[in-house]
Scaffold this motif. Structure first.
Motif, PDB file in Angstrom:
ATOM      1  N   GLY A 176       0.815  -1.183   0.000  1.00  7.45           N
ATOM      2  CA  GLY A 176       0.000   0.000   0.000  1.00  7.45           C
ATOM      3  C   GLY A 176       0.861   1.250   0.000  1.00  7.45           C
ATOM      4  O   GLY A 176       2.070   1.212  -0.203  1.00  7.45           O
ATOM      5  N   ILE A 177       0.197   2.343   0.268  1.00  3.65           N
ATOM      6  CA  ILE A 177       0.885   3.629   0.318  1.00  3.65           C
ATOM      7  C   ILE A 177       0.591   4.303   1.655  1.00  3.65           C
ATOM      8  O   ILE A 177      -0.432   4.040   2.286  1.00  3.65           O
ATOM      9  CB  ILE A 177       0.447   4.548  -0.842  1.00  3.65           C
ATOM     10  CG1 ILE A 177      -1.060   4.805  -0.785  1.00  3.65           C
ATOM     11  CG2 ILE A 177       0.842   3.968  -2.173  1.00  3.65           C
ATOM     12  CD1 ILE A 177      -1.532   5.878  -1.736  1.00  3.65           C
ATOM     13  N   ARG A 178       1.521   5.147   2.068  1.00  2.36           N
ATOM     14  CA  ARG A 178       1.347   5.894   3.309  1.00  2.36           C
ATOM     15  C   ARG A 178       1.881   7.299   3.098  1.00  2.36           C
ATOM     16  O   ARG A 178       2.932   7.497   2.482  1.00  2.36           O
ATOM     17  CB  ARG A 178       2.097   5.226   4.450  1.00  2.36           C
ATOM     18  CG  ARG A 178       1.898   5.953   5.775  1.00  2.36           C
ATOM     19  CD  ARG A 178       2.608   5.285   6.899  1.00  2.36           C
ATOM     20  NE  ARG A 178       4.040   5.573   6.754  1.00  2.36           N
ATOM     21  CZ  ARG A 178       4.984   4.984   7.457  1.00  2.36           C
ATOM     22  NH1 ARG A 178       4.673   4.044   8.312  1.00  2.36           N
ATOM     23  NH2 ARG A 178       6.241   5.298   7.286  1.00  2.36           N
ATOM     24  N   ALA A 179       1.145   8.267   3.637  1.00  2.00           N
ATOM     25  CA  ALA A 179       1.582   9.660   3.581  1.00  2.00           C
ATOM     26  C   ALA A 179       1.838  10.145   4.996  1.00  2.00           C
ATOM     27  O   ALA A 179       1.010   9.939   5.887  1.00  2.00           O
ATOM     28  CB  ALA A 179       0.513  10.524   2.915  1.00  2.00           C
ATOM     29  N   ASN A 180       3.000  10.753   5.192  1.00  2.00           N
ATOM     30  CA  ASN A 180       3.339  11.376   6.463  1.00  2.00           C
ATOM     31  C   ASN A 180       3.113  12.868   6.311  1.00  2.00           C
ATOM     32  O   ASN A 180       3.638  13.476   5.378  1.00  2.00           O
ATOM     33  CB  ASN A 180       4.806  11.109   6.825  1.00  2.00           C
ATOM     34  CG  ASN A 180       5.072   9.635   7.017  1.00  2.00           C
ATOM     35  OD1 ASN A 180       4.299   8.934   7.649  1.00  2.00           O
ATOM     36  ND2 ASN A 180       6.161   9.165   6.458  1.00  2.00           N
ATOM     37  N   PHE A 181       2.357  13.447   7.227  1.00  2.00           N
ATOM     38  CA  PHE A 181       2.028  14.864   7.145  1.00  2.00           C
ATOM     39  C   PHE A 181       2.802  15.643   8.196  1.00  2.00           C
ATOM     40  O   PHE A 181       2.952  15.183   9.325  1.00  2.00           O
ATOM     41  CB  PHE A 181       0.530  15.078   7.353  1.00  2.00           C
ATOM     42  CG  PHE A 181      -0.306  14.386   6.328  1.00  2.00           C
ATOM     43  CD1 PHE A 181      -0.532  14.953   5.095  1.00  2.00           C
ATOM     44  CD2 PHE A 181      -0.859  13.142   6.598  1.00  2.00           C
ATOM     45  CE1 PHE A 181      -1.303  14.308   4.139  1.00  2.00           C
ATOM     46  CE2 PHE A 181      -1.626  12.484   5.659  1.00  2.00           C
ATOM     47  CZ  PHE A 181      -1.849  13.062   4.427  1.00  2.00           C
ATOM     48  N   THR A 182       3.286  16.804   7.805  1.00  2.00           N
ATOM     49  CA  THR A 182       3.928  17.718   8.736  1.00  2.00           C
ATOM     50  C   THR A 182       2.887  18.772   9.099  1.00  2.00           C
ATOM     51  O   THR A 182       2.574  19.644   8.288  1.00  2.00           O
ATOM     52  CB  THR A 182       5.161  18.379   8.098  1.00  2.00           C
ATOM     53  OG1 THR A 182       6.063  17.344   7.692  1.00  2.00           O
ATOM     54  CG2 THR A 182       5.850  19.308   9.078  1.00  2.00           C
TER      55      THR A 182
ATOM     56  N   ALA B 263      -3.119   3.622   3.047  1.00  2.00           N
ATOM     57  CA  ALA B 263      -4.126   2.795   2.385  1.00  2.00           C
ATOM     58  C   ALA B 263      -3.432   1.528   1.903  1.00  2.00           C
ATOM     59  O   ALA B 263      -2.381   1.605   1.243  1.00  2.00           O
ATOM     60  CB  ALA B 263      -4.759   3.542   1.219  1.00  2.00           C
ATOM     61  N   TYR B 264      -3.996   0.385   2.266  1.00  2.00           N
ATOM     62  CA  TYR B 264      -3.325  -0.885   2.028  1.00  2.00           C
ATOM     63  C   TYR B 264      -4.307  -1.936   1.514  1.00  2.00           C
ATOM     64  O   TYR B 264      -5.506  -1.853   1.762  1.00  2.00           O
ATOM     65  CB  TYR B 264      -2.706  -1.418   3.330  1.00  2.00           C
ATOM     66  CG  TYR B 264      -1.910  -0.401   4.091  1.00  2.00           C
ATOM     67  CD1 TYR B 264      -0.592  -0.139   3.736  1.00  2.00           C
ATOM     68  CD2 TYR B 264      -2.462   0.311   5.141  1.00  2.00           C
ATOM     69  CE1 TYR B 264       0.158   0.812   4.423  1.00  2.00           C
ATOM     70  CE2 TYR B 264      -1.721   1.264   5.834  1.00  2.00           C
ATOM     71  CZ  TYR B 264      -0.425   1.506   5.477  1.00  2.00           C
ATOM     72  OH  TYR B 264       0.307   2.442   6.150  1.00  2.00           O
ATOM     73  N   ALA B 265      -3.767  -2.949   0.864  1.00  2.00           N
ATOM     74  CA  ALA B 265      -4.531  -4.160   0.564  1.00  2.00           C
ATOM     75  C   ALA B 265      -4.521  -5.008   1.836  1.00  2.00           C
ATOM     76  O   ALA B 265      -3.490  -5.128   2.499  1.00  2.00           O
ATOM     77  CB  ALA B 265      -3.903  -4.926  -0.589  1.00  2.00           C
ATOM     78  N   TYR B 266      -5.663  -5.557   2.207  1.00  2.00           N
ATOM     79  CA  TYR B 266      -5.791  -6.351   3.431  1.00  2.00           C
ATOM     80  C   TYR B 266      -6.182  -7.764   3.024  1.00  2.00           C
ATOM     81  O   TYR B 266      -7.222  -7.991   2.430  1.00  2.00           O
ATOM     82  CB  TYR B 266      -6.863  -5.732   4.331  1.00  2.00           C
ATOM     83  CG  TYR B 266      -6.997  -6.375   5.684  1.00  2.00           C
ATOM     84  CD1 TYR B 266      -6.298  -5.883   6.774  1.00  2.00           C
ATOM     85  CD2 TYR B 266      -7.830  -7.466   5.881  1.00  2.00           C
ATOM     86  CE1 TYR B 266      -6.422  -6.453   8.029  1.00  2.00           C
ATOM     87  CE2 TYR B 266      -7.960  -8.049   7.128  1.00  2.00           C
ATOM     88  CZ  TYR B 266      -7.265  -7.540   8.199  1.00  2.00           C
ATOM     89  OH  TYR B 266      -7.389  -8.108   9.440  1.00  2.00           O
ATOM     90  N   ASP B 267      -5.322  -8.711   3.345  1.00  2.00           N
ATOM     91  CA  ASP B 267      -5.552 -10.100   2.948  1.00  2.00           C
ATOM     92  C   ASP B 267      -5.176 -11.026   4.098  1.00  2.00           C
ATOM     93  O   ASP B 267      -4.033 -11.005   4.564  1.00  2.00           O
ATOM     94  CB  ASP B 267      -4.710 -10.428   1.716  1.00  2.00           C
ATOM     95  CG  ASP B 267      -5.062 -11.764   1.089  1.00  2.00           C
ATOM     96  OD1 ASP B 267      -6.052 -12.400   1.510  1.00  2.00           O
ATOM     97  OD2 ASP B 267      -4.341 -12.174   0.171  1.00  2.00           O
ATOM     98  N   ASN B 268      -6.140 -11.790   4.584  1.00  2.00           N
ATOM     99  CA  ASN B 268      -5.858 -12.798   5.610  1.00  2.00           C
ATOM    100  C   ASN B 268      -5.300 -14.029   4.907  1.00  2.00           C
ATOM    101  O   ASN B 268      -6.033 -14.785   4.275  1.00  2.00           O
ATOM    102  CB  ASN B 268      -7.134 -13.196   6.368  1.00  2.00           C
ATOM    103  CG  ASN B 268      -7.499 -12.195   7.429  1.00  2.00           C
ATOM    104  OD1 ASN B 268      -6.651 -11.773   8.202  1.00  2.00           O
ATOM    105  ND2 ASN B 268      -8.758 -11.800   7.460  1.00  2.00           N
TER     106      ASN B 268
END
Length: 132
Positions: free
Chosen positions: A1-7, A18-23
């Motif tokens: 997935g992707i992640r944004a770090n905010f200042t 936001a990620y793909a979620y798979d058990n």
């Protein structure tokens, strides 16, 4: 997935992912679908007079996985008081606080628990004193 770090002023940490979620392995042997997970994480210090505090936490939104597994929400905010700093010790050396945990639509549903007195600050594996 992707992640944004905010200042953002007032936050030590503010991230949105936001990620793909798979058990991969389901303990109930259901044929679950891959879905999404959106995660918000924050940590923000604040003061009341000379006392130092912080608030932080996580919120996860997980989509439906089919096979009767509905959308899930995990919410865990906490408020911490920097006891170490109040006693003239190194900032962050001893924190005491409250944590609320809520997991909606989880198999092992547990609406909340409380933990107080985190030792060895800023380590998720830290020792907790209190009750679950």
């Amino acid at each position: 997935g992707i992640r944004a770090n905010f200042t953002v002023q007032g936050f030590n940490v503010l991230t949105l992912g936001a990620y793909a979620y798979d058990n991969i392995v389901d303990p109930y042997n259901r044929n679950l679908d891959t879905t999404y997970q959106v995660t918000l994480v924050w940590d923000a210090p604040f003061s009341i007079g000379s006392q130092k505090f912080s608030t932080g936490g996580v919120v996860d939104w997980i989509g439906s996985q089919g096979a009767g597994v509905a959308k899930q929400v995990y919410f865990q905010p906490e408020v911490r008081w920097d006891v170490g700093s109040a006693l003239g010790q190194k900032e962050g050396s001893f924190l005491a606080g409250l944590r609320y945990s809520y997991f909606h639509n989880k198999s092992e549903y547990q609406p909340w628990w409380l933990r107080v007195g985190r030792i060895a600050a800023r380590k998720p594996e830290a020792l907790y004193l209190g009750c679950d």
